[in-house]
Design an enzyme around this catalytic site. Structure first.
Site, short mmCIF file in Angstrom:
data_model
loop_
_atom_site.label_atom_id
_atom_site.label_comp_id
_atom_site.label_asym_id
_atom_site.label_seq_id
_atom_site.Cartn_x
_atom_site.Cartn_y
_atom_site.Cartn_z
N SER A 115 -16.76 30.43 -32.38
CA SER A 115 -17.44 29.34 -33.08
C SER A 115 -18.52 28.72 -32.22
O SER A 115 -19.26 27.88 -32.70
CB SER A 115 -16.46 28.27 -33.55
OG SER A 115 -15.27 28.30 -32.88
N HIS A 136 -19.72 34.78 -37.74
CA HIS A 136 -18.92 33.56 -37.74
C HIS A 136 -18.50 33.16 -39.15
O HIS A 136 -19.32 32.78 -39.97
CB HIS A 136 -19.74 32.44 -37.07
CG HIS A 136 -18.99 31.17 -36.93
ND1 HIS A 136 -19.59 29.94 -37.05
CD2 HIS A 136 -17.69 30.92 -36.69
CE1 HIS A 136 -18.68 28.99 -36.89
NE2 HIS A 136 -17.53 29.57 -36.67
N GLU A 148 -22.23 33.03 -40.62
CA GLU A 148 -23.40 32.97 -39.73
C GLU A 148 -23.47 34.30 -38.98
O GLU A 148 -22.45 34.76 -38.43
CB GLU A 148 -23.26 31.83 -38.72
CG GLU A 148 -23.58 30.48 -39.30
CD GLU A 148 -23.37 29.35 -38.28
OE1 GLU A 148 -24.32 28.60 -38.03
OE2 GLU A 148 -22.26 29.22 -37.76
N ASN A 187 -21.64 24.57 -36.00
CA ASN A 187 -20.84 23.74 -35.12
C ASN A 187 -21.65 22.76 -34.29
O ASN A 187 -21.11 21.76 -33.81
CB ASN A 187 -19.92 24.60 -34.26
CG ASN A 187 -18.72 25.05 -35.08
OD1 ASN A 187 -18.30 24.34 -35.99
ND2 ASN A 187 -18.22 26.23 -34.80
#
Ligand code: CAA
Length: 390
Positions: A115, A136, A148, A187
């Site tokens: 992440s 991701h 992602e 994130n």
């Protein structure tokens, strides 16, 4: 298509499930049969929910038949693609990649579901760093549409395109980053929401429940910020925080998440975090007060500032940020769309206020200041991150 998934925890079992639903042959690898059996149970439960709702046509048994579980990497000998979803510890991930590099065919693509850790740092341990990429997923993988795709500085265009196509074959919407940044888009923005939530509570401006009520009732997000942190896992939150600020993003002092981790209150998976749950792993919506003192623009101010930073650095545009937030976090509207509605001037005035209290990370991004000085305030003036018909 044959795919190996290493790590069968919260994300790994969900990724294996999604791959099998889309017809792939899956090899799910973990270190013990206890962990694998728990993953099997979670996949079966999730598949049953999807089947009962009519989201999948095949029975859970049929989908499970394509998933082979093992404690040995041997099963990955003939895969086309492998993805790792083990805890966010660089050394551990590197060990997994060394194994995958040895056992998988030379032309297999190796992906990480990290992440936040830079993909280049992981890929460098292999003899095929140009075939290593970030892919991701979001929790829970069977429901969240976003993936992602993060090429490292070594990844070839062919491997990136292959991974984008694979994500589509899995029924996902890929957002491809132009340049890799720690924490990617999702994130980095999530971190900023977590930081502001924490600052509000630790500075005595609001309670945990009030912050979450503002998120859920005013911003209409599916979960409060602390509720989402519990859902993701507070250990995961602390890890991604460390990686992102450890690699240069400005920090906001906060001890609440660390304290929870130290007392083993890891969130939903432990049955307790900021809130209490019926049993470990059993999430249900937390009860929150209807009213809150917290202005919604304050909750998202730092996140919007981060969005502006991502745009200024050419990593993604406003639409891509919004796709990430809508499909990765189930926001009803994109973050930048919400900013346009609340007004860029109000976002900037929240940032300035918090910055004046000594929080460096809140220094308004030049892009936001430029928007304010040129009257691009969002919906109210017909132009912000988007053009609006007034
Ligand atoms: N598999 C299959 N179905 C599932 C499921 C799963 N794992 N989890 C939930 N569901 C189903 C439920 O059965 C339910 O179905 P019905 O409507 O048919 O009853 C439906 O989804 C809704 O679930 P709930 O009623 O339990 O609760 P909810 O309405 O609050 O929805 C949620 C749950 C979809 C998770 C929603 O709260 C949400 O979207 N939250 C935000 C999640 C989010 O932001 N995720 C990203 C985290 S960040 C991340 O993952 C990246 C990282 O690197 C840290």
């Amino acid at each position: 298509m044959r795919i190996a998934v290493v790590g069968s925890g919260t994300m790994g079992h969900g990724i294996a499930e999604v791959a099998s639903i889309s017809g792939m042959e899956v090899k799910l690898i973990d270190i013990s049969w206890d962990i694998l059996n728990r993953a099997k149970q979670r996949m079966e439960e999730s598949l049953k929910r999807l089947y009962d709702r009519g989201t999948i046509k095949e029975s859970p048994e049929q989908v499970m038949r394509r998933i082979e579980m093992s404690t040995s990497y041997e099963v990955a000998k003939e895969v086309d693609f492998a993805i790792e979803a083990v805890p966010e510890i660089l050394d551990l991930k590197r060990k997994v990649f060394e194994q995958l590099d040895k056992i998988t065919p030379r032309d297999a693509v190796l992906a990480t579901n990290t992440s936040s850790i830079p993909i280049s740092d992981i890929g460098e341990i292999t003899s095929r760093k140009e075939r290593v990429i970030g892919m991701h997923f979001f929790n829970p993988p069977p429901l969240m549409k976003l993936v992602e795709v993060i090429p490292s500085k070594y990844t070839t265009e062919e491997v990136t395109n292959f991974t984008v196509d694979l994500a589509k074959k899995m029924g996902k919407v890929p957002v491809r980053l132009k340049v890799e940044v720690p924490g990617f888009v999702s994130n980095r923005i999530f971190l900023r929401l977590l930081q502001e939530a924490c600052r509000e509570v630790e500075s005595g401006e609001a309670t945990v429940e009030e912050v979450d009520s503002a998120a859920r009732n005013k911003l209409k997000l599916p979960m409060g910020i602390f509720e989402l942190a519990d859902y993701v896992g507070l250990d995961v939150v602390v890890d991604l925080w460390k990686v992102i600020v450890g690699r240069g993003a400005k920090d906001v002092s906060c001890s609440s998440y660390n304290k929870k981790v130290e007392s083993k209150e890891l969130g939903v998976k432990a049955g307790k975090g900021f809130y209490s749950y019926q049993a470990p792993g059993k999430y249900s919506k937390v009860p929150l007060p209807q009213d809150s003192r917290v202005p919604p623009e304050r909750v998202i101010s730092l996140a919007v500032n981060e969005g502006a930073w991502l745009m200024e650095n050419g990593i993604v545009n406003a639409e891509e940020i919004d796709t990430v937030m809508k499909l990765g976090f189930n926001f009803p509207k994109g973050l930048m769309e919400i900013a346009d509605e609340l007004g860029i001037d109000s976002i900037v005035s929240q940032l300035k206020d918090i910055y004046s209290k000594g929080y460096d990370a809140y220094m308004p991004n030049p892009l936001l200041l430029k928007m304010v000085s040129s009257n691009q305030l969002g919906k109210s003036t017909g132009r912000g991150f988007y053009v609006h018909n007034t």
